[in-house]
Design an enzyme around this catalytic site. Structure first.
Site, PDB file in Angstrom:
ATOM      1  N   CYS A 179      15.200  39.093 -62.184  1.00  0.00           N
ATOM      2  CA  CYS A 179      15.021  37.883 -62.988  1.00  0.00           C
ATOM      3  C   CYS A 179      13.733  37.974 -63.796  1.00  0.00           C
ATOM      4  O   CYS A 179      12.687  38.354 -63.266  1.00  0.00           O
ATOM      5  CB  CYS A 179      14.970  36.661 -62.075  1.00  0.00           C
ATOM      6  SG  CYS A 179      14.709  35.108 -62.969  1.00  0.00           S
ATOM      7  N   CYS A 235      19.921  26.727 -39.911  1.00  0.00           N
ATOM      8  CA  CYS A 235      19.218  27.232 -41.089  1.00  0.00           C
ATOM      9  C   CYS A 235      17.726  27.386 -40.811  1.00  0.00           C
ATOM     10  O   CYS A 235      16.945  27.624 -41.725  1.00  0.00           O
ATOM     11  CB  CYS A 235      19.442  26.297 -42.278  1.00  0.00           C
ATOM     12  SG  CYS A 235      18.843  24.614 -42.006  1.00  0.00           S
TER      13      CYS A 235
END
Length: 414
Positions: free
Chosen positions: A69, A372
């Site tokens: 990116c 998570c």
């Protein structure tokens, strides 16, 4: 190489829990972002501080790769695009192992299950005036500044390709002060756009609604109140079409959801009656109900209503009962748990300490935990192990690419 005041050369020893390189500085450990173990780095550091900024990589690691990116290094959304895939997944697995060992749990951990680029279907953006311009994007690392982004390779194309259009459409909402938060979710029927912090006038809302079609937006909500609805945002969970309530929890990528669902279904295989705790809109409920009776418990009223609605509309399921219940305040008791031969729980990041304590006293033969947060998961697993359970499987899942976050699925048996 000359060094100025505040500059020094350090050797990176390891990666920290947040993905920063850790070096030994003159006053103790220094955390240096975007660096890798073994690298010799020129950094800028304040005397007595614990953080340093990299100035130059003098000796790069052989594991260093070019980031995918153009915004990497400025944007705070990703921490580890500069680390090759093998080393990156190894580091993520080690984070799970370290969390478990911190609670005295030395158990085998399987290789990390990865997801591909361009798979994230939900993202939150900040919108604000910045100087003479407008910024729409993610926060910079350790800063309130917003990095204006034109691309994001982790996002699904349906969101990434519309970043410029979203910025243009939302620009009138950006006042001289404050910021607007925009959460975008790609669903099967279009984008779901949730706005927070905006105080749009009727005229602005009319203009935004008019642009919804060109943006592919199905619903717009402002501070959780639906203001424009061209159709219901729908997601399919194990064959069930579920209406997505505003702000409801949804796994960040459907690819990760498929991996997690497959693991949960396989781990619970053979059970005849299950409790699905923290069920949300039914991420695992429908997969489990293909073969077993399921009682689904969830505190969020809109989420459990959407789950119940989808149950009624989905054929060929085993019986599913839905219960609105805050499992933090009122966990299932030992007596209530006695009716189940397996329990699945997928709590938020805070974990499920109270429910784990009740489970530890129960006789439920099998537990599947999805988490998570390896830290709170390890805490809850320790409670269960102390109650007589054995951990028989741990599988990490890399849902949040290039971040320090990692999901995991744990199986426990009596």
């Amino acid at each position: 190489m000359g060094l100025e005041v505040g500059e020094l050369e350090v050797r990176i020893e390891r990666l920290g829990a947040h993905g920063d390189g850790v070096a030994q500085g003159p006053d103790g450990p220094l955390f240096v972002p975007f660096t890798l173990p073994g690298e010799l780095v020129k950094v800028s550091a304040e005397p007595g501080g614990t953080r340093a900024e990299p100035i130059a990589i003098i000796e790069p690691s052989p594991d260093r790769v070019a980031p995918v990116c153009p915004h990497f290094g400025a944007c705070g959304g990703c921490a580890l695009q500069h680390l090759n895939a093998g080393a990156y997944l190894h580091w993520k697995r080690e984070q799970v192992i370290a969390a478990l060992k911190s609670r005295g749990l030395d158990v085998p951990v399987e290789p990390v299950r990865p997801v591909p680029l361009a798979s994230r279907r939900r993202a939150s953006f900040a919108l604000a005036r910045a100087g003479q311009g407008l910024a729409f994007g993610y926060r910079a690392a350790r800063s309130h500044a917003i990095v204006d982004i034109a691309a994001c390779p982790v996002l699904r194309p349906g969101i990434a390709a519309r970043l410029a259009k979203l910025k243009s459409a939302l620009a009138p909402l950006a006042g001289p002060k404050g910021e607007t938060r925009a959460t975008v979710t790609e669903t099967e029927t279009g984008l779901d756009l949730g706005l927070e912090g905006a105080r749009p006038s009727p005229a602005l809302l009319t203009g935004l609604a008019a642009s919804a079609g060109s943006l592919g937006v199905t619903r717009i909500t402002v501070d959780s109140e639906s203001l424009m609805l061209q159709g219901e945002p729908i997601v399919t969970l194990s064959g069930a079409r579920v209406r997505l309530p505003p702000g409801a929890f949804l796994q960040a990528s459907s690819e990760a959801e498929a991996i997690l669902t497959s693991l949960v279904r396989g781990t619970a295989e053979g059970a005849k009656r299950l409790a699905d705790l923290f069920a949300g809109i039914g991420t695992f409920t429908f997969a489990l109900a293909a073969h077993a009776e399921v009682d689904a418990f969830e505190a969020d009223e809109a989420a459990i209503a959407a789950l119940a609605e989808a149950v009624r509309a989905t054929p060929k399921l085993k019986p599913v009962r839905t219960f609105r219940r805050d499992l933090f305040r009122a966990p299932l008791s030992v007596k209530e748990l006695a009716r189940y031969d397996a329990v699945v729980l997928d709590p938020p990041r805070a974990g499920a300490k109270a429910q784990a304590e009740a489970l530890a006293e129960s006789k439920v033969p099998r537990i599947v935990m999805v988490s998570c947060n390896p830290g709170t998961c390890a805490r809850d697993l320790r409670i269960l192990v102390d109650g007589g359970y054995r951990i028989t499987r741990i599988v990490p899942v890399d849902q949040f690419l290039f971040s320090a976050h990692i999901e995991l699925v744990a199986k426990l048996e009596r």
